[in-house]
Design a protein around this motif. Sequence first.
Motif, PDB file in Angstrom:
ATOM      1  N   VAL A  60     -19.762  53.250  42.720  1.00  0.00           N
ATOM      2  CA  VAL A  60     -18.393  52.762  42.505  1.00  0.00           C
ATOM      3  C   VAL A  60     -17.464  53.596  43.370  1.00  0.00           C
ATOM      4  O   VAL A  60     -17.526  54.826  43.359  1.00  0.00           O
ATOM      5  CB  VAL A  60     -17.991  52.898  41.018  1.00  0.00           C
ATOM      6  N   ASP A  61     -16.671  52.912  44.141  1.00  0.00           N
ATOM      7  CA  ASP A  61     -15.740  53.598  45.025  1.00  0.00           C
ATOM      8  C   ASP A  61     -14.389  52.932  44.821  1.00  0.00           C
ATOM      9  O   ASP A  61     -14.229  51.766  45.163  1.00  0.00           O
ATOM     10  CB  ASP A  61     -16.210  53.405  46.478  1.00  0.00           C
ATOM     11  N   ASN A  97     -16.747  57.627  43.245  1.00  0.00           N
ATOM     12  CA  ASN A  97     -16.258  58.241  44.483  1.00  0.00           C
ATOM     13  C   ASN A  97     -17.162  59.403  44.920  1.00  0.00           C
ATOM     14  O   ASN A  97     -16.705  60.467  45.317  1.00  0.00           O
ATOM     15  CB  ASN A  97     -14.798  58.699  44.341  1.00  0.00           C
ATOM     16  N   GLY A  98     -18.462  59.182  44.797  1.00  0.00           N
ATOM     17  CA  GLY A  98     -19.445  60.132  45.333  1.00  0.00           C
ATOM     18  C   GLY A  98     -20.022  61.122  44.341  1.00  0.00           C
ATOM     19  O   GLY A  98     -20.983  61.811  44.666  1.00  0.00           O
ATOM     20  N   VAL A  99     -19.451  61.198  43.134  1.00  0.00           N
ATOM     21  CA  VAL A  99     -19.953  62.193  42.179  1.00  0.00           C
ATOM     22  C   VAL A  99     -20.490  61.464  40.936  1.00  0.00           C
ATOM     23  O   VAL A  99     -19.775  60.647  40.347  1.00  0.00           O
ATOM     24  CB  VAL A  99     -18.826  63.176  41.766  1.00  0.00           C
ATOM     25  N   PRO A 100     -21.732  61.751  40.536  1.00  0.00           N
ATOM     26  CA  PRO A 100     -22.255  61.080  39.333  1.00  0.00           C
ATOM     27  C   PRO A 100     -21.338  61.312  38.126  1.00  0.00           C
ATOM     28  O   PRO A 100     -20.881  62.442  37.891  1.00  0.00           O
ATOM     29  CB  PRO A 100     -23.622  61.754  39.117  1.00  0.00           C
ATOM     30  N   MET A 103     -29.146  62.540  38.229  1.00  0.00           N
ATOM     31  CA  MET A 103     -28.293  63.223  39.225  1.00  0.00           C
ATOM     32  C   MET A 103     -29.149  63.768  40.364  1.00  0.00           C
ATOM     33  O   MET A 103     -28.690  63.907  41.486  1.00  0.00           O
ATOM     34  CB  MET A 103     -27.505  64.344  38.559  1.00  0.00           C
ATOM     35  N   LYS A 104     -30.406  64.032  40.041  1.00  0.00           N
ATOM     36  CA  LYS A 104     -31.341  64.480  41.077  1.00  0.00           C
ATOM     37  C   LYS A 104     -31.671  63.288  41.989  1.00  0.00           C
ATOM     38  O   LYS A 104     -31.629  63.398  43.212  1.00  0.00           O
ATOM     39  CB  LYS A 104     -32.600  65.041  40.413  1.00  0.00           C
ATOM     40  N   THR A 105     -31.950  62.150  41.378  1.00  0.00           N
ATOM     41  CA  THR A 105     -32.267  60.953  42.177  1.00  0.00           C
ATOM     42  C   THR A 105     -31.084  60.538  43.039  1.00  0.00           C
ATOM     43  O   THR A 105     -31.250  60.079  44.166  1.00  0.00           O
ATOM     44  CB  THR A 105     -32.657  59.782  41.235  1.00  0.00           C
ATOM     45  N   HIS A 106     -29.883  60.719  42.503  1.00  0.00           N
ATOM     46  CA  HIS A 106     -28.686  60.408  43.284  1.00  0.00           C
ATOM     47  C   HIS A 106     -28.589  61.269  44.546  1.00  0.00           C
ATOM     48  O   HIS A 106     -27.860  60.943  45.479  1.00  0.00           O
ATOM     49  CB  HIS A 106     -27.419  60.702  42.463  1.00  0.00           C
ATOM     50  N   GLY A 107     -29.273  62.426  44.504  1.00  0.00           N
ATOM     51  CA  GLY A 107     -29.121  63.350  45.628  1.00  0.00           C
ATOM     52  C   GLY A 107     -27.913  64.258  45.434  1.00  0.00           C
ATOM     53  O   GLY A 107     -27.327  64.758  46.397  1.00  0.00           O
TER      54      GLY A 107
END
Length: 714
Positions: free
Chosen positions: A204-205, A238-241, A273-277
Amino acid sequence: MLNVTPEKLDAAVKRAEEIIKGLTLAEKSGQLSQFGTSIYNDEVHYFEDHYEKGTIGSYLTVGGAEVTNRLQKECKEKFPTHIPILFADDVIHGYKTIFPTPLAQSASWEPEAAKKGAEVAAKEASSAGIRWTFSPMVDIARDPRWGRIVEGYGEDTYLCSKFSEAVVKGYQGEEIGEKDKVLACMKHFIGYGACVGGRDYDAVDMSLNTLYDVYLPPFKAGIDAGAATVMSAFHTFNGVPCTGNKFLLKDLLRGMLKFDGFVISDAGSVWEMKTHGFVENLYDSSKEALKAGLSILMAGDQFNDHIPELIKNGDITEEQIDKALLPVITLKILLGVFEDPFVDPKGEECFFCDEHRAASREMAVKCPVMLENKGSLPLDISKKYALIGPLVDDKENVLGPWALKKEIETTVTIKEGFKNAGINFSYAKGSDFLENNEQDIADAVECAKNCDTVILVLGEKEEMSGEAKSRVHLRIPDAQIELFNKVAEVGKPIILLISAGRPIIVEEFKDRCDSIVYIWQLGTETGNALADLLLGKHDMSGRLTASVPYHEGQLPVYYNKNHTGRPALGKVWYETGYKDMTTDAAYTFGYGLSYTEFEYSDLTLSATEMKKDGSIEVCCKIKNVGKRGGYTVAQLYIRDLVASCVRPIKELKGFEKLYLEAGQERVVKFTLNADDLAFHNQKLERVVEPGKFNLWVAKDSADNTLKAEFSVVE
Ligand code: BGC
């Protein structure tokens, strides 16, 4: 603020602090861990090995008086801490007695009716030992490709906020701890419905202005109503889980919204959050989640594994853990589970009781939305109908998704409802959902030949909407379209009833049907409610809360889009939109037909100027000019003509659903406060700016008949 008196809250907090002081680190981690069940060799296990260690705080989807009592007893005997377990479940639109899906409920435009549904759900769930539901889902959904649109209250912020407030009150009651009530959980914090392309779990951005003005208010409404818990979402914002997002969970939730309950992660969203990188390992994901302000980790042992180590390494302080734990223990105290963790098994006699079924039926007649009617509806009891389609004799799919504890034999099918109501009909299945065969179609055609009017019930299977059910095609499946085409060749008038968890495109049927009604998924009493409604015992009073597009290529389609510099007026070549299709919806937000007609007139404002802290009264005369009593939903929209941040072309700011007898007229009155006009400016300050506004009292979001202008002045 939690809905409990300051004295009670204070006492519970003090008691919780004392309890926390006596806990070991392992016990603290356990209180922050939620488990489901596991099945080995066909036996259900409840992670009982954790009891001796005291490392389990709550359960997910474990319910029933027998099992919850047994587990509470074991816990009491074996838990060193004697802290009772909190049982949680996804009680989304009913526990046993299933109500219409939340999207369907929103089409009633009656938050009070949804509150009643939440009360029934809370009573049944708490009788089964469950004291916490993962509902309401108040994610604004502007894209029907997203399957979870079915779980929320549609595309509009104002309407969703009203449902949010009502449903939280329905679940929790006046004060936390009341008998027959459960804790609510506002989910999913936040912006989940805006996943790119309508693809569940995707990123989501969005601008913070959109977040604050569109997505946040329904959460605020629920929290202001006292919601005790919030669930963090799966996606990155916006880039952060969201689950490790300090800005969302601390600054917004605790700071701006003053939330004082606790946050649970969505299932697996800590380790994801690990899978998200976003982090390298699960140790770090636990750290980020806790630092961001999460309390409970849903579905897993990760906190038990990592909290002691995090503290030992100085990555988290024990004070931080105590802070996360304090609202969890406080709420357990407030719920009264320390005093009495058990439930009386007799309480379960309320499942499917007459009162609950009646409430579900009452709700179900309010939700269907009539899109077209050339006169086939209401049904004529002296006529013969052919009732055709895979949903007619179906006990499961009409319940909709997230009816986890359903008992499908209790569903009143559409066929049964028609029988109960004494309608003269013959039935043919015609097709399965996704496949058909020549014989079934031939039977349906025969059935159609021997009737006055055909009623086709087509649509989605329950599993076609809900979580992880995003779809590109918002259409009735091909097999059912073939059935429609073959039956249409018979040449009888057709009433098309569409059952689905999302808006379905009906363009190809529009001219070939006499009537089209969107019936959604109506729950346990589907058949009875539908028969009553089609016979005209009740008016068709539902109105769309999610716009229906002409084509998937237009998505997202929602009524409250922002102004553009080149609006689509169809006048010049260089306009926004598409060259081959309108940007408008086929059926817009707020739209729906009644069995009668209404005339809106005499729009008046108490003043044409409003102070920045003032208000005006808006009146409109409404007359039932048809031949029978019925409902209309009067909708108040505004447009801010000039603002320092460009505003939507229309915004809902009030509504009233009213019943008028034939010939009766009434003046509806809205109070519009200047505060209702506030938005977030470029500095993200919430402001009411002076200037001109348009205002409409309308039958739907595209109705421009009654328009006025007013100004806000310093
Ligand atoms: C969903 C939540 C739900 C949870 C527990 C998740 O997959 O996103 O809405 O409450 O599962 O069942």
